[in-house]
Design an enzyme around this catalytic site. Structure first.
Site, short mmCIF file in Angstrom:
data_model
loop_
_atom_site.label_atom_id
_atom_site.label_comp_id
_atom_site.label_asym_id
_atom_site.label_seq_id
_atom_site.Cartn_x
_atom_site.Cartn_y
_atom_site.Cartn_z
N PRO A 69 0.82 -1.22 0.00
CA PRO A 69 0.00 0.00 0.00
C PRO A 69 0.85 1.26 0.00
O PRO A 69 2.08 1.21 0.03
CB PRO A 69 -0.77 -0.13 1.31
CG PRO A 69 0.23 -0.77 2.23
CD PRO A 69 1.03 -1.73 1.37
N TRP A 70 0.16 2.41 0.03
CA TRP A 70 0.86 3.69 -0.04
C TRP A 70 1.10 4.35 1.31
O TRP A 70 1.79 5.35 1.40
CB TRP A 70 0.09 4.67 -0.94
CG TRP A 70 -1.38 4.78 -0.71
CD1 TRP A 70 -2.37 4.25 -1.50
CD2 TRP A 70 -2.06 5.46 0.36
NE1 TRP A 70 -3.61 4.54 -0.98
CE2 TRP A 70 -3.45 5.29 0.16
CE3 TRP A 70 -1.64 6.20 1.47
CZ2 TRP A 70 -4.41 5.83 1.02
CZ3 TRP A 70 -2.59 6.73 2.34
CH2 TRP A 70 -3.95 6.55 2.10
N GLU B 185 1.41 2.61 -6.93
CA GLU B 185 1.88 3.57 -7.94
C GLU B 185 1.97 4.98 -7.38
O GLU B 185 2.63 5.85 -7.97
CB GLU B 185 0.97 3.55 -9.17
CG GLU B 185 -0.44 4.07 -8.95
CD GLU B 185 -1.42 3.02 -8.44
OE1 GLU B 185 -2.63 3.24 -8.59
OE2 GLU B 185 -0.96 1.99 -7.90
N ASP C 107 -3.35 -6.59 -12.13
CA ASP C 107 -4.20 -7.67 -12.63
C ASP C 107 -3.42 -8.75 -13.37
O ASP C 107 -3.60 -9.95 -13.08
CB ASP C 107 -5.31 -7.10 -13.52
CG ASP C 107 -6.46 -6.51 -12.70
OD1 ASP C 107 -6.44 -6.64 -11.47
OD2 ASP C 107 -7.37 -5.91 -13.32
N SER D 288 -7.20 -1.81 0.43
CA SER D 288 -8.59 -1.54 0.78
C SER D 288 -9.45 -2.80 0.62
O SER D 288 -9.06 -3.77 -0.04
CB SER D 288 -9.16 -0.45 -0.13
OG SER D 288 -9.24 -0.92 -1.47
N ILE D 289 -10.64 -2.76 1.22
CA ILE D 289 -11.58 -3.86 1.06
C ILE D 289 -11.93 -4.04 -0.41
O ILE D 289 -11.99 -5.17 -0.91
CB ILE D 289 -12.85 -3.62 1.89
CG1 ILE D 289 -12.53 -3.72 3.39
CG2 ILE D 289 -13.95 -4.61 1.53
CD1 ILE D 289 -13.70 -3.36 4.29
N ALA D 290 -12.14 -2.94 -1.11
CA ALA D 290 -12.50 -3.03 -2.53
C ALA D 290 -11.41 -3.72 -3.33
O ALA D 290 -11.70 -4.56 -4.20
CB ALA D 290 -12.77 -1.63 -3.08
N GLU E 111 -4.83 -8.16 4.15
CA GLU E 111 -4.93 -7.20 5.26
C GLU E 111 -5.61 -5.97 4.69
O GLU E 111 -5.02 -5.23 3.91
CB GLU E 111 -3.54 -6.88 5.81
CG GLU E 111 -3.58 -6.31 7.23
CD GLU E 111 -3.76 -4.82 7.29
OE1 GLU E 111 -4.92 -4.35 7.13
OE2 GLU E 111 -2.77 -4.11 7.51
N CYS F 132 -4.15 1.60 9.43
CA CYS F 132 -5.31 0.73 9.60
C CYS F 132 -5.59 0.39 11.06
O CYS F 132 -6.66 -0.11 11.38
CB CYS F 132 -5.15 -0.54 8.78
SG CYS F 132 -3.55 -1.36 9.01
#
Length: 474
Positions: free
Chosen positions: A147-148, A175, A209, A225-227, A246, A280
């Protein structure tokens, strides 16, 4: 700044579309980096798969030596890494150097030692004339998505256990914040055999992907994220890959009437707003018992108002900017919606900072109700809400009435209550009379929509292995 990808032991320029990388403290572009092409993603996975044939059979001692060398190199280049992290993320430089770099080094050193302790159960004869044994073997190629919010820290959490267990890794940092991972790639290439570590750059759609969906990838590890987690689980389902998720949290901070209020104020001021609340496990969802509620709101509001936002280079800065303009707008929208309820009061903050950069004022909101969005949804910014509760049963039910299940804390002088409440909370971690304390020896990970799998600890190492049974006839 190092901007090349690491594929099969070589630093190469991306062949895809260029993407801007920003300095969130100023809002300007630091540089543009070319994404990996689909062919380069495939090449990285193929290189990792080829390297696994040898790396997966190395001794734990050999793997540990590589991890220790990497830890030493990170420590030697700590100032460089801290400056990159500060410029790319907006973190206060002193926090990046003094807090994060030592913890990152420790993660690699811990897993170097843990690699030499991993073993399967020595079994026995469960069938006459046959001896059984249990092995813990590496899986193969692991795709790691970082993550960022803590780019280098999360890269360490993913690389160290995977490599220690004997896997090969293709790492894709966010990114938004790729610079420290790309610098790490430059240093790691001379320590590990070619293909054992590969580092790519690019967006989820163009690089993530094809990486996570690659048939040679055996496991996908995500912090995000959850998404994003939902997408990866769906995307990888046809190939039945192991996944390690996570996916964020909304930590309840339960403050009983008998709590040490000064300790609570100090703890929330620090751990509710550390990294501008982009954590988080942030202490962001306070439940205060009615006897202490008013005093806590008053004292905490005064303390939060003293938090200093400013330039990441300033030694006195406690809060840097948010990671991106888009995230600043998300945080601002969440607070505006809370204000619009009519019953939530802004004690301090509640607005964007004027001037350059993506700054949001440290914010305390009082009067939030259990069903309010500000209580139920992750904001991931310098925003803390306070909700009044009556009794233990009510607050345990409210704390558990959440889609998240990562971290929580209980503040009380009653030891029995501390044990009783901790046992009932549906969270991967519960701290008592503190918050946000992490050590390499203990597992970090959640339940419910916060995901599954553990980072750090021997449990984290085991997550990157497969249990196998070997039976020998004699």
């Amino acid at each position: 700044m190092q901007h090349k990808l690491l594929i099969n032991g070589e630093l190469v320029s991306g062949e895809g579309e260029k993407q801007p990388v920003y300095n969130p403290a100023m809002g300007d572009v630091l540089l543009e980096i070319a994404e990996a092409s689909a062919e380069q993603v495939n090449a990285a996975v193929r290189a990792a798969d080829a390297a696994f044939a040898e790396w997966g059979q190395t001794t734990p001692k050999a793997r540990a030596e590589c991890l220790l060398k990497l830890a030493d190199v990170i420590e030697e280049n700590g100032q460089v890494f801290a400056e990159l992290e500060s410029r790319n993320c907006g973190k206060p430089l002193h926090s990046a150097f003094n807090d994060e770099i030592p913890a990152i080094v420790d993660v690699f050193r811990f897993f170097a030692g843990a690699a030499r302790c991993l073993n399967g159960l020595a079994a026995g004869e469960y069938l006459e004339g046959h001896t059984s044994m249990i092995r813990r073997d590496p899986l193969g190629v692991v795709a790691s998505i970082a993550p960022w919010n803590y780019p280098l820290m999360m890269a360490a959490w993913k690389l160290a256990p995977a490599l220690a267990a004997g896997n090969c890794v293709v790492l894709k940092p966010s990114e938004i914040t790729p610079l420290t991972a790309l610098k790490l790639a430059e240093l790691a290439k001379d320590i590990f055999p070619a293909g054992v570590i590969n580092v790519l750059f690019g967006r989820g759609k163009t690089v993530g992907d094809p990486l996570t969906g690659h048939p040679k990838v055996r496991m996908v590890s995500l912090t995000g994220s959850i998404a994003t987690g939902e997408h990866i689980i769906s995307h990888t389902a046809p190939s039945i890959k192991r996944t390690h998720m996570e996916l964020g949290g909304k930590a309840p901070v339960i403050v009983f009437d008998d709590a040490d209020i000064e300790a609570v104020v100090e703890g929330v001021r620090t751990f509710g707003y550390y990294n501008a609340g982009q954590d988080c496990t942030a202490a962001c969802r306070i439940y205060a018992q009615k006897g202490i509620y008013d005093t806590l709101v008053e004292k905490l509001g005064a303390a939060v108002a003293t938090l200093k936002s400013g330039s990441p280079d300033d030694e006195s800065t406690e809060l840097g900017p948010l990671s991106s303009l888009a995230h600043l707008e998300r945080v601002s929208k969440a607070v505006e919606e809370a204000k619009a309820t009519g019953h939530i009061k802004v004690i301090t903050g509640g607005e964007k900072r004027k001037g350059n950069g993506y700054y949001y004022a440290p914010t305390l909101l009082a009067g939030a109700l259990q069903d309010d969005a500000i209580v139920q949804k992750e904001v991931f910014g310098p925003v803390v809400s306070v909700t009044l509760f009556d009794n233990e049963e009510q607050v345990v039910n409210w704390a558990n009435d959440s889609q998240y299940g990562l971290a929580s804390s209980v503040w009380t002088k009653d030891v029995g209550r501390a044990h009783r409440v901790s046992a009932r909370l549906q969270y991967g971690c519960t701290w008592v009379n503190t918050h946000f304390m992490l050590v390499s020896e203990m597992p970090h990970g959640g339940q419910k929509l916060s995901g599954y799998g553990k980072d750090m600890s021997l449990y984290g190492l085991e997550d990157y292995t497969v249990v196998r049974h070997v039976m020998v006839k004699h």
